[in-house]
Design a protein around this motif. Structure first.
Motif, mmCIF file in Angstrom:
data_model
loop_
_atom_site.group_PDB
_atom_site.id
_atom_site.type_symbol
_atom_site.label_atom_id
_atom_site.label_comp_id
_atom_site.label_asym_id
_atom_site.label_seq_id
_atom_site.Cartn_x
_atom_site.Cartn_y
_atom_site.Cartn_z
ATOM 1 N N TYR A 245 0.869 -1.168 0.000
ATOM 2 C CA TYR A 245 0.000 0.000 0.000
ATOM 3 C C TYR A 245 0.909 1.221 0.000
ATOM 4 C CZ TYR A 245 -3.972 2.990 1.033
ATOM 5 O OH TYR A 245 -4.943 3.959 0.961
ATOM 6 N N GLU A 283 -2.906 -1.545 4.527
ATOM 7 C CA GLU A 283 -1.802 -2.384 4.987
ATOM 8 C C GLU A 283 -2.286 -3.675 5.617
ATOM 9 O OE1 GLU A 283 -2.116 0.794 5.510
ATOM 10 O OE2 GLU A 283 -0.300 1.827 4.866
ATOM 11 N N LEU A 311 -0.549 -0.997 11.688
ATOM 12 C CA LEU A 311 -1.735 -1.701 11.200
ATOM 13 C C LEU A 311 -1.462 -3.187 10.961
ATOM 14 C CD1 LEU A 311 -3.230 0.948 8.749
ATOM 15 C CD2 LEU A 311 -4.135 0.214 10.967
ATOM 16 N N ARG A 333 10.337 6.086 8.883
ATOM 17 C CA ARG A 333 10.267 7.536 8.795
ATOM 18 C C ARG A 333 10.004 8.051 10.212
ATOM 19 N NH1 ARG A 333 4.392 8.296 5.783
ATOM 20 N NH2 ARG A 333 3.196 8.840 7.660
ATOM 21 N N GLY D 56 -4.181 12.700 3.312
ATOM 22 C CA GLY D 56 -4.077 12.871 1.873
ATOM 23 C C GLY D 56 -4.004 14.347 1.555
ATOM 24 N N SER D 58 -6.234 15.967 -0.071
ATOM 25 C CA SER D 58 -7.588 16.412 0.258
ATOM 26 C C SER D 58 -7.720 16.606 1.766
ATOM 27 C CB SER D 58 -8.600 15.371 -0.220
ATOM 28 O OG SER D 58 -8.065 14.072 -0.114
ATOM 29 N N HIS D 76 -5.362 7.939 8.236
ATOM 30 C CA HIS D 76 -5.770 7.567 6.896
ATOM 31 C C HIS D 76 -6.967 6.615 6.934
ATOM 32 C CE1 HIS D 76 -5.465 7.269 2.699
ATOM 33 N NE2 HIS D 76 -4.786 6.141 2.607
ATOM 34 N N ASP D 101 -10.545 10.050 -2.220
ATOM 35 C CA ASP D 101 -11.046 8.778 -2.735
ATOM 36 C C ASP D 101 -10.214 7.610 -2.203
ATOM 37 O OD1 ASP D 101 -9.288 10.375 -4.343
ATOM 38 O OD2 ASP D 101 -9.276 8.783 -5.825
ATOM 39 N N GLY D 102 -8.921 7.841 -2.011
ATOM 40 C CA GLY D 102 -8.119 6.781 -1.397
ATOM 41 C C GLY D 102 -8.511 6.635 0.061
ATOM 42 N N ASP D 103 -8.656 7.759 0.708
ATOM 43 C CA ASP D 103 -8.980 7.786 2.130
ATOM 44 C C ASP D 103 -10.337 7.126 2.405
ATOM 45 O OD1 ASP D 103 -7.872 8.955 4.653
ATOM 46 O OD2 ASP D 103 -9.800 9.992 4.692
ATOM 47 N N TYR D 132 -4.031 8.587 -5.709
ATOM 48 C CA TYR D 132 -3.438 8.967 -4.436
ATOM 49 C C TYR D 132 -2.505 10.132 -4.722
ATOM 50 C CZ TYR D 132 -4.825 4.384 -2.510
ATOM 51 O OH TYR D 132 -5.520 3.284 -2.067
ATOM 52 N N LEU D 134 -1.116 12.533 -2.656
ATOM 53 C CA LEU D 134 -0.010 12.804 -1.736
ATOM 54 C C LEU D 134 1.112 11.763 -1.829
ATOM 55 C CD1 LEU D 134 1.015 14.789 0.348
ATOM 56 C CD2 LEU D 134 -0.278 13.586 2.097
ATOM 57 N N THR D 135 0.791 10.562 -2.273
ATOM 58 C CA THR D 135 1.867 9.567 -2.443
ATOM 59 C C THR D 135 2.308 9.476 -3.900
ATOM 60 O OG1 THR D 135 0.195 7.838 -2.533
ATOM 61 C CG2 THR D 135 1.299 8.201 -0.423
HETATM 62 C C1 LIG Z 1 -1.935 3.958 7.349
HETATM 63 C C2 LIG Z 1 -1.395 4.794 6.255
HETATM 64 N N1 LIG Z 1 -1.084 4.223 5.083
HETATM 65 C C3 LIG Z 1 -0.588 4.949 4.072
HETATM 66 C C4 LIG Z 1 -0.377 6.285 4.206
HETATM 67 C C5 LIG Z 1 0.231 7.089 3.080
HETATM 68 N N2 LIG Z 1 -0.750 7.929 2.406
HETATM 69 C C6 LIG Z 1 -0.813 9.243 2.649
HETATM 70 S S1 LIG Z 1 -1.995 10.006 1.693
HETATM 71 C C7 LIG Z 1 -2.409 8.551 0.964
HETATM 72 C C8 LIG Z 1 -3.454 8.477 -0.114
HETATM 73 C C9 LIG Z 1 -4.245 9.703 -0.268
HETATM 74 O O1 LIG Z 1 -5.107 9.556 -1.355
HETATM 75 P P1 LIG Z 1 -6.505 10.297 -1.347
HETATM 76 O O2 LIG Z 1 -7.234 9.947 -0.103
HETATM 77 O O3 LIG Z 1 -7.196 10.012 -2.624
HETATM 78 O O4 LIG Z 1 -6.112 11.829 -1.203
HETATM 79 P P2 LIG Z 1 -5.515 12.786 -2.348
HETATM 80 O O5 LIG Z 1 -4.072 12.981 -1.972
HETATM 81 O O6 LIG Z 1 -5.672 12.118 -3.669
HETATM 82 O O7 LIG Z 1 -6.294 14.044 -2.246
HETATM 83 C C10 LIG Z 1 -1.637 7.513 1.449
HETATM 84 C C11 LIG Z 1 -1.767 6.124 0.974
HETATM 85 C C12 LIG Z 1 -0.702 6.860 5.456
HETATM 86 N N3 LIG Z 1 -0.511 8.161 5.686
HETATM 87 N N4 LIG Z 1 -1.205 6.094 6.438
#
Ligand SMILES: Cc1ncc(C[n+]2csc(CCOP(=O)(O)OP(=O)(O)O)c2C)c(N)n1
Ligand SMILES: Cc1ncc(C[n+]2csc(CCOP(=O)(O)OP(=O)(O)O)c2C)c(N)n1
Ligand code: SF4
Ligand code: SF4
Ligand SMILES: [Mg+2]
Ligand SMILES: [Mg+2]
Lengths: 612, 340, 612, 340
Positions: A245, A283, A311, A333, D56, D58, D76, D101-103, D132, D134-135
């Motif tokens: 993930y 995860e 997780l 990190r 994220g 968003s 998240h 959308d990932g969240d 996603y 932010l990643t």
């Molecule tokens: C438990 C966990 N897994 C992974 C991450 C890394 N992470 C940060 S933002 C994100 C995805 C965000 O995607 P979305 O919700 O669509 O927001 P966007 O940035 O597209 O607005 C991930 C996987 C995290 N912070 N915490």
């Protein structure tokens, strides 16, 4: 940058310093992220590398996609050191927002290249300035609109190359590699590089002392980031499933697997994939998939960072107790919690060792170089399948995402160790099978894989208490004997994990223990201390649990500094638990501010404490 | 009866499991019996099956059938991910997953939906009793709004309709049945085992200890009174095809990936399980009319399975030879050249 | 039962033993679960309790709902001991399946009541047998069909009462309490009790030595399980949200809150609830809800067991780092993984202390009695809101689900401590607010609650690195100073957690440290050791981090046995980490087979090691 | 323009947040602007709002509006549970949740569905960009099957339709919109803030850095070309009611819990957002026709909010006096009597 220089550097006044400083400086390129300075920075560092000069590159970036300050630091070192340094001698200022701060952080006698359209004051007179006419050069080169930013960055490459004496042919070569030989982008970018160098030749006169010269120290070496190295290691280790993930700073490991797998692991006959890479929904699912695959006999892994590790706690306990092989990469990190996603730390050691409720003890591998990222990348599977347990590989952002030199990776000589797996033929021969029986006395039982074509093969994997036949049991004796065997196994683990790396010095007074990405800083610090007359012995841990050699080292030294990047002195604590009789020997030298340790900090700390 | 061998030379007893520890009359037990019967009748070798489950009374049941199959009683709500990994590692085996309504609709909802999204080829049975049996009878997320359980009180929340969830997740095989209707359960199980993709069976399986009051829509008595099958379903294995004859006017047929057939004999109104809108409407009607509508609600054979979507080799990854797993020495040298 | 007797008991031959054994035996009722023997067992234990005889009741049940063996053990003790004993003197055999095993586990000279329709051999001649005509008595009493099983169990109540001398009036009283005075069930059940007693009087002649006599040792005491006590504590502590997910052995805590809340916490004016109890979809959501409520200013809690704790790791780190008060009950069961849901253990100590990736240190309260379950139930909220951090209360299955005597709970005298919360008026007066500023030097910052009507009130809670104003910051100095403050706070915690309970003996040679449900066994063991001439000092920990008193005790004793129920000697490890200079003083006395520790085991271990 | 005060005496600037750190042109920024405008125009006191998010790009955005509102940037995928707890603790405040959308569709799907099941009264905005951000641009679970992103490849899986999920979860306020249609976003936000229950806004919010190619259904250009509003929506606050006039033939009105009105001016065909079947059909049609159908898709005001379902007191629990929180000494003695 946010860190201020804490070590004095020669000021230009001082005549003893008039002779040039060759191949020995830190140069920081201060930009705004999302403006595509990667290509230009890669070109610079690769050109230096190909001139035979030892280099490392560290990208200090914000948890943000576009618009915030980013600093890329290139260190060249005649002695071949690769750790971070507090001092910056050369600044390439491409971000007006941070200019004053960046300028302030320059060492006395330093050099400042800056875009000539900045409206800033050059408020230091102990620094040499070179203004760069970026916009002018753009007008001259006329790059396509959407590439403007990228090409603009090539301007500083040309100017810096000219002023430091970086061979433009090497810059071109670097770009050719970067663009995989595609002529068009190479030409476009070189056009700017040449124009800029040309301009510098005509308009700038060298006033500073810093320059580079060809050397032969990188002969045969490679330069790479640790996550790519780990990804390659996994692929050469027979990785069959990567379930992951996205998370910074771990994503680039799984993404490197995704990028290399097709060329390395496509079945020649069918043209089909001999592996699977699944971006899971989170995860919990990622490690669940890996454990399912490990149970079914495939070499499975996941990669994540702190929040993902949290997780994965429940599933880790299941794999530990049901004895399923699985490999988990933790690119550490800064934590706790979401913490600083783009800053480095070694803060998960203690948590991962005991990850999972109830009584657990997990195996951890601790790579200290990109070479070890590659090696542990494949070896982790051997250890996990041999021990039938989760194996964690703990890297960190600095090792995983920054650029390090290394000898080319050694192809794994030993055949894969698939561990104690019984085939249908074995079962036929043996006539009986008990999944959790300690046949060999090492605590490691035998397993069968789903699909094994024999009536005796089946067993029911479970996280609940079980007897030797994997049948649910609440009998106290069944529970106790199973846990005793598991503890036996956690001891057996010592003989399968990598030994530490030892370096004893003549008449060493103090000893150091460390692990992971702190190694370069320690190596450099020990040389300094040696110069100042303080010999030190050094053991670099490469795994938990600890081996015999670790015990011997601890016994042999009375004052042991445990150097690490976390707040709680976590490895120090694990050592104290392992060696209670020597608990007071361990002195925590821990620093945890998100930046890699420096040789300066370590040597100062030690000489202070050693009363040097 | 005299022991008769099936086509792979096994007796019924070769398909049995350990003695059940579930309560007398528990719906889960009757489903276990159908699973054993189906595997025997279809002559599936137990070694070619894996049993998967989460945590719960329902999730315990795989211990009570197919002793000769490997099984994984995983974590609460996490069967889908474990199954996904196992099937990626070995696509030659067939997976029988047994979960509960708590395991799937509460803690496991996310994994459930995402497994269907990926079309992981497994039979996914939910033994749905509207309560958490193993923890002594709390409401699960499939309990009806307003239902009252003594000791616990009234459930104020809307139920999760697992079949509707499956439709929303584009699942290609969505069925609902009733543990009190073993014949239908059996035919649906056979069909599910021939389907290459996620096959969801939401089976109302009464908890006789905690949720079997006549007023409960998850009870035997309610089921017996309110079950309304949408068709009379018969599974016809490949080899048997030739023999079967049926009235085409009365019966629609659906061919499965392995060539076997499902015969759907129409009851009062005819129903087309390949029509997605009709399926959703049917579920909505059932909710409004509070009928236990059972049968094959929706089928779509055109979605690629996870392994095909990922273009995976047919050989189980677990069985790949070392040289297939470890690329050549030369390849390593070649790629390292880019890093010089 | 699965445990076999390891301690000899008097055989009937031995004449010195001819005089009766009064109020001093363990009686086990062996039944099948799901056959409703709770009522009959409660009736027996309560009747004994009301006769003034010290009793405890332990239910050893399978992870199953119906049909598997269950053992309910009642211990009476003239000396008032309440720990488990290995030896069983009286067996009430209602489960043919386990009869032989149960009979074998009886102490020599023991008594065996058994249903006369069993087809078993009575293969021991050192035991007194009484056959019970259960079916006959049923025919006689003719209970309604659906109540048959329940009433059948009353038969053994009547017979045992008669043979031991339990006052039938107390049995009736017990049933009246049990059925909250409902006459019908009381009569129905008493009918059977009387009939059975009657039958026994006529047909059985007393041959064994065991009987009970009125005593006055339970005057004013109560008898209850720890989960109910904890639930009441929470309700009297102002619990406003309980978000939970069912799991054995924790469910009964949240369920007791659900049962008592309406009568205790309904607003008299509106008739509405001044609280909320939410059964969440899982443990991640449960703790998430509690943290959301804690942030918004309510007293919020969750209760779970091992697997839930693993799932709460990430959220715990968030609450620790964002500094949100929340209370988490961990009713420990046997792990790792799903383990043994119906067996007790103390295996989560180490994991919970460091729960959450990165650097964390969590506060743990360790109740050792139902009285402390009540007290810590309310005190946990004070500590959590004072420290603005997650507070874990670690109980276990034995303490939480079994029946213990206790003095009536003390009503909390002190007003609630809501911690450092600033109102709109405060903000107006102060004129400024920085969420994470260490104003008082104790590491505890001030907070404001959502809805506070002042422009300065707002702050943005986050798990990411932040400066004093709760604004995201990647500055190394911000990170370090915030972590230094947090570590200061983890020290401040020492002065807010309960002190240990100390009991030093004259001329004590050995010292014991323990915590939680092991207390009764230790108390009894120390008396035995004393009798054998071995004086011991004892400290019962009631919280982590450790207080000054703990340090003093450790300094004062050279040989310290750390008694606990886990495989890894977890509290021993926490002590070694806290006191490295004394690391070798700690000797693990750990046993972890799912059953509560016994005084016998502890005293044997210690005298062996002390060379007694 | 000259600063004008709203009904609670605040200026527009009192609703602003910290400077955004999101990319230029990011859809999320335009949604933030609408949030600030709406709160200003509706004269909501920032102190009466809480901002909630997960993780994220968003989820970062709540830092960029309403500085004077408390906020919780949680974990998240876990915004729903944190919001549930916060709103139980203080039912007097209004919650503005921003997720991605990932969240929501990946890691957070389970909590998303269960929050709707409980009808937690919050505005739940999904800033949906199919990746996603932010990643750095991986596919999220709402990405279209077959979509190709360079560097990443093709997405083989079916997208999660968050509005359909909301329908399946019996959500009472389901809307879809487009960051490129700020006027509609604004009116929907106003309506959502007056709705007592979970109000889901699935807003396509282009990620200009990673998913804004014309071919992407999550891009600005696609949205501009394919947006088909089902009606022209106007929110009319309580006080303004009297003044508004509209053509009843052309317009249907929906009254919200606080008495405010939504005017839905029919465009080509008329659409009834209170018809559950119609809503589901609309979503199915949209998927088939690949149109970006926007507007108030479904509304049902009859479901009790979580707090009402739990019969909770109106006073925020966080503000209860000590004597309301701690029962009397007598009550303790009384109940302990049962344990003697
Ligand atoms: C438990 C966990 N897994 C992974 C991450 C890394 N992470 C940060 S933002 C994100 C995805 C965000 O995607 P979305 O919700 O669509 O927001 P966007 O940035 O597209 O607005 C991930 C996987 C995290 N912070 N915490
Ligand atoms: C993480 C976790 N939380 C809670 C539990 C406790 N638990 C065991 S079974 C169960 C619910 C089972 O309900 P369901 O899935 O409907 O199965 P049933 O018993 O009704 O067949 C729960 C909550 C657990 N084992 N693991
Ligand atoms: S408790 Fe309910 S679900 Fe569990 S075994 Fe008994 S009847 Fe079945
Ligand atoms: S990466 Fe995409 S989602 Fe994130 S801020 Fe930039 S444009 Fe917006
Ligand atoms: Mg259930
Ligand atoms: Mg997104």
């Amino acid at each position: 940058m946010t860190e201020v220089a804490t070590r004095p550097a020669p000021s230009p006044g001082d005549s003893s310093e008039r002779e040039p400083i060759v191949n020995d400086f830190s140069m920081v390129v201060a930009t705004v992220n999302g403006t595509g300075s990667q290509t230009s920075n890669m070109a610079l560092i690769r050109a230096l590398f190909r001139m035979g000069i030892p280099v490392t590159g560290k990208n200090l970036f914000p948890s943000n996609i576009q618009g915030l300050p980013t600093w890329f630091t290139i260190r060249t070192s005649a002695e071949g050191y690769s750790a971070r340094r507090e001092t910056i001698e050369i600044l390439v200022a491409m971000n007006q927002a941070t200019f004053q701060e960046d300028l302030a952080s320059l060492a006395p006698g330093g050099v400042c290249f800056y875009a000539d359209d900045f409206t800033v004051q050059l408020n230091r007179d102990d620094v040499t300035y070179y203004a760069m006419p970026i916009q002018e050069l753009i007008k001259e080169v006329q790059p396509p609109r959407q590439l403007k930013d990228y090409v603009a960055n090539m301007a500083y490459v040309g100017i810096v190359a000219e002023m430091l004496g970086i061979d433009l042919a090497e810059v071109r070569g670097a770009l050719e590699t970067h663009f995989r030989g595609k002529a068009k982008p190479v030409e476009l970018n070189m056009q700017m590089v040449d124009a800029a160098a040309e301009w510098a030749r005509e308009h700038l006169t060298k006033q500073d002392l810093f320059r580079v010269e060809r050397d032969d120290q990188t002969e045969g070496l490679i330069i790479m980031d640790g996550n790519t190295a780990g990804a390659l290691g996994a692929l050469y280790g027979g990785m069959s499933l990567t379930a992951w993930y996205p998370i910074t700073p771990a994503s680039s490991l799984a993404e490197a697997i995704r990028d290399y797998a097709p060329q390395l692991r496509t079945d020649p006959e069918t043209g089909k994939a001999t592996y699977s890479i699944i971006q899971a929904e989170d995860e919990l699912a990622a490690i669940g998939m890996a454990i399912g695959a490990g149970w079914a006999g495939a070499r499975a892994m996941t990669s994540t960072s702190g929040p993902g590790i949290s997780l994965m706690a429940e599933f880790t306990g299941l794999a530990f107790f049901a004895e399923i092989p699985v490999v988990i990469w933790d690119i550490q990190r800064m934590g706790p919690s979401t913490g600083l996603p783009t800053r480095t730390s070694q803060g998960d050691i203690l948590f991962v060792r005991f990850l999972g409720h109830g009584d657990t003890k997990n195996v951890m591998l601790l790579p200290g170089s990109i070479g070890e990222c590659f090696e542990f990348g494949w070896r982790a599977f051997d250890i996990a399948e041999r021990l039938q347990t989760p194996v964690f590989v703990l890297s960190d952002l600095d090792l995983g995402m920054n650029l390090w030199m290394s000898p080319p990776f050694e192809y794994p000589e030993a055949p894969m160790d698939r561990g104690k797996v019984l085939s249908a033929e074995d079962l036929e021969r043996l006539g009986s099978f008990a999944r959790y029986k300690d046949v060999d006395g090492d605590g490691i039982p035998y397993r069968t894989l789903p699909g094994t074509d024999h009536p005796l093969a089946a067993w029911f994997a479970r996280g609940t208490g079980h007897n030797e036949h994997a049948v649910y049991s609440e009998r106290p004796d069944d529970w106790v004997s199973n846990m005793e065997r598991l503890w036996r196994k956690t001891d057996t683990a010592r003989s399968y994990v990598p030994e530490p790396i030892l370096d004893e010095m003549e008449g060493a007074e103090a000893a150091l223990i460390s692990y992971g990405s702190t190694d370069p800083a320690i190596t450099e610090a020990r040389d300094r201390l040696k110069e100042d007359g303080l010999a030190t012995s050094y053991m670099r841990l490469r795994a938990v649990p600890f081996t015999e050699q670790v015990a011997a080292f601890v016994e042999a030294h009375e004052r042991i500094y445990v150097v690490e990047m976390n707040t709680d002195g976590q490895m120090r604590q694990l050592l104290q638990l392992e060696y209670p009789q020597y608990a007071t020997r361990f002195i925590s030298l821990n620093h945890n501010d998100g930046l890699p340790l420096t040789a300066y900090w370590i040597s100062e700390q030690i000489s202070a404490r050693e009363g040097n | 009866m005299a022991t008769t061998l099936n086509l792979v030379g096994l007796e019924k007893s070769d398909y049995k499991g350990r003695p059940t520890t579930l309560c007398q009359g528990c719906g889960h037990n009757s489903i276990s019996s159908q699973i054993m019967a189906v595997c025997y009748e279809l002559s599936i070798r137990p070694e070619d099956i894996i049993k998967l489950s989460g945590i719960g009374c329902s999730s315990k049941s795989p211990a009570y059938f197919l002793n000769r199959s490997h099984g994984f009683n995983s974590l609460h709500g996490r069967m889908p991910s474990v199954g996904t990994g196992a099937l990626v590692a070995n696509r030659a085996i067939r997976a029988l997953g047994v979960s509960g309504d708590g395991d799937t609709a509460s803690i496991g909802l996310g994994q459930f939906v995402h497994a269907m999204r990926r079309n992981v080829p497994m039979v996914y049975i939910i033994e749905n009793n509207g309560v958490y049996g193993l923890t002594k009878g709390q409401f699960s997320a499939t309990a009806d709004r307003g239902q009252v359980l003594k000791k616990i009180g009234e459930n104020p929340f809307m139920p999760v309709d697992l079949c509707l969830q499956a439709m929303a997740a584009n699942c290609g095989f969505v069925a609902r049945s009733f543990a009190g209707d073993p014949k239908q359960v059996k035919e649906l199980l056979k069909a599910a085992l021939s389907f290459e993709g996620t096959a969801v069976l939401d089976i109302i399986s009464p908890c006789t200890t905690f949720n079997n009051a006549d007023s409960s829509t998850k009870s035997y008595s309610w089921g017996k009174e309110h079950e309304t099958p949408i068709h009379d379903i018969t599974y016809v294995p490949v080899r048997a095809e030739i023999e079967v004859d049926y009235d085409p006017g009365e019966t629609t047929t659906v061919e499965l990936h392995d060539g076997s057939l499902i015969l759907l004999k129409k009851l009062d109104e005819s129903y087309d399980p390949t029509d997605r809108r009709a399926a959703i409407n049917l579920l909505e009607d059932a909710t409004e009319s509070q009928q236990l509508v059972t049968g094959l609600i929706y089928i779509n054979r055109d979605l690629p399975s996870l392994q095909d979507a990922e273009n995976m080799i047919e050989t189980p990854l677990a069985e790949l030879a070392a040289e297939q797993l470890r690329p050549s020495r030369e390849s390593l040298e070649a790629l390292l050249a880019d890093y010089r």
